[in-house]
Design a protein around this motif. Structure first.
Motif, PDB file in Angstrom:
ATOM      1  N   CYS A   1      -7.467   4.573   0.801  1.00 37.25           N
ATOM      2  CA  CYS A   1      -6.515   5.396   1.430  1.00 37.25           C
ATOM      3  C   CYS A   1      -7.171   6.537   2.042  1.00 37.25           C
ATOM      4  CB  CYS A   1      -5.335   5.653   0.503  1.00 37.25           C
ATOM      5  SG  CYS A   1      -5.776   6.782  -0.872  1.00 37.25           S
ATOM      6  N   HIS A   2      -6.500   6.984   3.237  1.00 38.23           N
ATOM      7  CA  HIS A   2      -6.874   8.337   3.845  1.00 38.23           C
ATOM      8  C   HIS A   2      -5.945   9.299   3.576  1.00 38.23           C
ATOM      9  CE1 HIS A   2     -10.183   5.977   5.339  1.00 38.23           C
ATOM     10  NE2 HIS A   2      -9.354   5.037   5.693  1.00 38.23           N
ATOM     11  N   SER A   3      -6.289  10.616   4.144  1.00 36.37           N
ATOM     12  CA  SER A   3      -5.284  11.611   4.010  1.00 36.37           C
ATOM     13  C   SER A   3      -4.098  11.052   5.101  1.00 36.37           C
ATOM     14  CB  SER A   3      -6.117  13.159   4.493  1.00 36.37           C
ATOM     15  OG  SER A   3      -6.307  13.053   5.845  1.00 36.37           O
ATOM     16  N   VAL A   4      -4.202  10.756   5.916  1.00 38.10           N
ATOM     17  CA  VAL A   4      -3.160  10.380   6.803  1.00 38.10           C
ATOM     18  C   VAL A   4      -2.198   9.484   6.131  1.00 38.10           C
ATOM     19  CG1 VAL A   4      -2.464   9.406   9.137  1.00 38.10           C
ATOM     20  CG2 VAL A   4      -4.705  10.521   9.120  1.00 38.10           C
ATOM     21  N   ASP A   5      -2.709   8.378   5.547  1.00 37.63           N
ATOM     22  CA  ASP A   5      -1.629   7.765   4.776  1.00 37.63           C
ATOM     23  C   ASP A   5      -1.139   8.382   3.768  1.00 37.63           C
ATOM     24  OD1 ASP A   5      -3.066   5.507   5.974  1.00 37.63           O
ATOM     25  OD2 ASP A   5      -4.468   5.276   4.587  1.00 37.63           O
ATOM     26  N   VAL A   6      -1.723   9.187   2.941  1.00 36.60           N
ATOM     27  CA  VAL A   6      -1.014   9.992   1.828  1.00 36.60           C
ATOM     28  C   VAL A   6      -0.136  10.871   2.387  1.00 36.60           C
ATOM     29  CG1 VAL A   6      -1.223  11.656  -0.148  1.00 36.60           C
ATOM     30  CG2 VAL A   6      -3.119   9.723   0.402  1.00 36.60           C
ATOM     31  N   LEU A   7      -0.401  11.730   3.647  1.00 36.30           N
ATOM     32  CA  LEU A   7       0.655  12.449   4.324  1.00 36.30           C
ATOM     33  C   LEU A   7       1.998  11.826   4.844  1.00 36.30           C
ATOM     34  CD1 LEU A   7      -1.715  14.784   5.954  1.00 36.30           C
ATOM     35  CD2 LEU A   7      -0.513  15.506   4.123  1.00 36.30           C
ATOM     36  N   SER A   8       1.663  10.606   5.207  1.00 40.98           N
ATOM     37  CA  SER A   8       2.891   9.876   5.709  1.00 40.98           C
ATOM     38  C   SER A   8       3.886   9.263   4.590  1.00 40.98           C
ATOM     39  CB  SER A   8       2.178   8.491   6.557  1.00 40.98           C
ATOM     40  OG  SER A   8       3.183   7.823   6.616  1.00 40.98           O
ATOM     41  N   CYS A   9       3.067   9.187   3.397  1.00 41.35           N
ATOM     42  CA  CYS A   9       4.233   8.796   2.285  1.00 41.35           C
ATOM     43  C   CYS A   9       4.698   9.902   2.029  1.00 41.35           C
ATOM     44  CB  CYS A   9       3.180   8.248   1.194  1.00 41.35           C
ATOM     45  SG  CYS A   9       2.567   6.681   1.383  1.00 41.35           S
ATOM     46  N   ILE A  10       3.979  11.070   1.798  1.00 33.97           N
ATOM     47  CA  ILE A  10       4.695  12.541   1.441  1.00 33.97           C
ATOM     48  C   ILE A  10       5.945  12.808   2.322  1.00 33.97           C
ATOM     49  CG2 ILE A  10       4.491  15.084   1.111  1.00 33.97           C
ATOM     50  CD1 ILE A  10       1.516  14.501   0.467  1.00 33.97           C
TER      51      ILE A  10
ATOM     52  N   LYS B   1       0.765  -1.155  -0.083  1.00 32.62           N
ATOM     53  CA  LYS B   1       0.067   0.048  -0.096  1.00 32.62           C
ATOM     54  C   LYS B   1       1.169   1.243  -0.017  1.00 32.62           C
ATOM     55  CE  LYS B   1      -3.923   2.259   2.197  1.00 32.62           C
ATOM     56  NZ  LYS B   1      -4.960   2.225   3.566  1.00 32.62           N
ATOM     57  N   ARG B   2       1.727   1.405   0.921  1.00 33.03           N
ATOM     58  CA  ARG B   2       2.777   2.526   0.913  1.00 33.03           C
ATOM     59  C   ARG B   2       3.582   2.524  -0.323  1.00 33.03           C
ATOM     60  NH1 ARG B   2       8.039   2.990   4.994  1.00 33.03           N
ATOM     61  NH2 ARG B   2       9.060   2.122   3.034  1.00 33.03           N
ATOM     62  N   ASN B   3       4.026   1.526  -1.145  1.00 36.16           N
ATOM     63  CA  ASN B   3       4.677   1.465  -2.360  1.00 36.16           C
ATOM     64  C   ASN B   3       3.737   2.171  -3.456  1.00 36.16           C
ATOM     65  OD1 ASN B   3       7.057   0.641  -1.172  1.00 36.16           O
ATOM     66  ND2 ASN B   3       6.568  -1.475  -1.894  1.00 36.16           N
ATOM     67  N   VAL B   4       2.552   1.823  -3.304  1.00 34.73           N
ATOM     68  CA  VAL B   4       1.637   2.182  -4.562  1.00 34.73           C
ATOM     69  C   VAL B   4       1.323   3.662  -4.117  1.00 34.73           C
ATOM     70  CG1 VAL B   4      -0.898   1.990  -5.290  1.00 34.73           C
ATOM     71  CG2 VAL B   4       0.323   0.033  -4.900  1.00 34.73           C
ATOM     72  N   LEU B   5       1.010   4.170  -2.978  1.00 32.26           N
ATOM     73  CA  LEU B   5       0.713   5.499  -2.548  1.00 32.26           C
ATOM     74  C   LEU B   5       2.061   6.296  -3.143  1.00 32.26           C
ATOM     75  CD1 LEU B   5      -1.100   5.488   0.814  1.00 32.26           C
ATOM     76  CD2 LEU B   5      -2.124   5.945  -1.564  1.00 32.26           C
ATOM     77  N   CYS B   6       3.270   5.877  -2.883  1.00 28.81           N
ATOM     78  CA  CYS B   6       4.374   6.719  -3.124  1.00 28.81           C
ATOM     79  C   CYS B   6       4.563   6.803  -4.711  1.00 28.81           C
ATOM     80  CB  CYS B   6       5.631   6.061  -2.503  1.00 28.81           C
ATOM     81  SG  CYS B   6       5.750   6.331  -0.650  1.00 28.81           S
ATOM     82  N   CYS B   7       4.278   5.733  -5.419  1.00 26.48           N
ATOM     83  CA  CYS B   7       4.207   5.828  -6.873  1.00 26.48           C
ATOM     84  C   CYS B   7       3.059   6.840  -7.187  1.00 26.48           C
ATOM     85  CB  CYS B   7       4.160   4.182  -7.326  1.00 26.48           C
ATOM     86  SG  CYS B   7       5.544   3.103  -7.247  1.00 26.48           S
ATOM     87  N   LEU B   8       2.039   6.655  -6.774  1.00 24.36           N
ATOM     88  CA  LEU B   8       0.916   7.652  -7.298  1.00 24.36           C
ATOM     89  C   LEU B   8       1.351   9.101  -7.022  1.00 24.36           C
ATOM     90  CD1 LEU B   8      -2.266   6.272  -6.054  1.00 24.36           C
ATOM     91  CD2 LEU B   8      -1.770   7.013  -8.309  1.00 24.36           C
TER      92      LEU B   8
ATOM     93  N   VAL C   1      -4.556  12.165  -4.864  1.00 28.05           N
ATOM     94  CA  VAL C   1      -4.164  10.771  -4.621  1.00 28.05           C
ATOM     95  C   VAL C   1      -5.384  10.010  -3.976  1.00 28.05           C
ATOM     96  CG1 VAL C   1      -2.737   9.168  -3.210  1.00 28.05           C
ATOM     97  CG2 VAL C   1      -1.658  11.404  -4.244  1.00 28.05           C
ATOM     98  N   ILE C   2      -5.995  10.569  -3.141  1.00 27.70           N
ATOM     99  CA  ILE C   2      -7.310   9.940  -2.745  1.00 27.70           C
ATOM    100  C   ILE C   2      -8.327   9.637  -3.840  1.00 27.70           C
ATOM    101  CG2 ILE C   2      -9.313  10.228  -1.074  1.00 27.70           C
ATOM    102  CD1 ILE C   2      -7.432  11.497   0.839  1.00 27.70           C
ATOM    103  N   ASP C   3      -8.480  10.702  -4.554  1.00 29.65           N
ATOM    104  CA  ASP C   3      -9.492  10.482  -5.886  1.00 29.65           C
ATOM    105  C   ASP C   3      -8.982   9.384  -6.783  1.00 29.65           C
ATOM    106  OD1 ASP C   3     -11.651  11.675  -7.151  1.00 29.65           O
ATOM    107  OD2 ASP C   3     -10.363  12.470  -8.735  1.00 29.65           O
ATOM    108  N   ALA C   4      -7.551   9.453  -7.139  1.00 27.95           N
ATOM    109  CA  ALA C   4      -7.062   8.259  -7.920  1.00 27.95           C
ATOM    110  C   ALA C   4      -7.282   6.836  -7.447  1.00 27.95           C
ATOM    111  CB  ALA C   4      -5.730   8.516  -8.249  1.00 27.95           C
ATOM    112  N   CYS C   5      -7.192   6.928  -6.040  1.00 30.51           N
ATOM    113  CA  CYS C   5      -7.515   5.477  -5.302  1.00 30.51           C
ATOM    114  C   CYS C   5      -9.047   4.931  -5.339  1.00 30.51           C
ATOM    115  CB  CYS C   5      -6.963   5.580  -3.589  1.00 30.51           C
ATOM    116  SG  CYS C   5      -5.137   5.752  -3.596  1.00 30.51           S
ATOM    117  N   GLN C   6      -9.864   6.200  -5.100  1.00 27.41           N
ATOM    118  CA  GLN C   6     -11.389   5.777  -5.122  1.00 27.41           C
ATOM    119  C   GLN C   6     -11.744   5.485  -6.516  1.00 27.41           C
ATOM    120  OE1 GLN C   6     -12.944   9.342  -3.601  1.00 27.41           O
ATOM    121  NE2 GLN C   6     -12.819   8.663  -1.255  1.00 27.41           N
TER     122      GLN C   6
END
Length: 100
Positions: free
Chosen positions: A70-79, A23-30, A50-55
């Motif tokens: 994914c949630h904003s916390v997941d995306v912010l963590s990856c950022i 999941k982290r790898n996918v979010l980082c790639c996005l 990123v959240i829109d692309a996941c949905q």
């Protein structure tokens, strides 16, 4: 004589860790893919995209998740992870704008 139960939970724990890493790898790639196109983007806009692309299931070629949310916390963590790795940087004077 065997006092300890068989360690079946280790297989489950490894599977969970593997799923979180994927999941982290996918979010980082996005995040990286979006910023490569846009060159620079406000952090809030990036999180929304990123959240829109996941949905919408637009995770990229060859990536299939039956239920990927994914949630904003997941995306912010990856950022933050990508910032620490040096893949992203903040603009001077405008720290909410990220650049690839």
């Amino acid at each position: 004589l065997r006092l300890l139960p068989q360690q079946r939970y280790l297989r489950t724990e490894r599977a969970e860790v593997s799923a979180l890493e994927r999941k982290r790898n996918v979010l980082c790639c996005l995040i990286t893919r979006i910023l490569k196109v846009e060159k620079q983007l406000h952090m809030d806009s990036l999180v929304f995209r990123v959240i829109d692309a996941c949905q919408k299931g637009q995770l990229g070629p060859g990536v299939q998740f039956l239920s990927f949310c994914c949630h904003s916390v997941d995306v912010l963590s990856c950022i933050l992870h990508l910032l620490n790795q040096g893949y992203l940087r903040r603009q001077e004077g405008r720290p909410h704008v990220l650049e690839y």
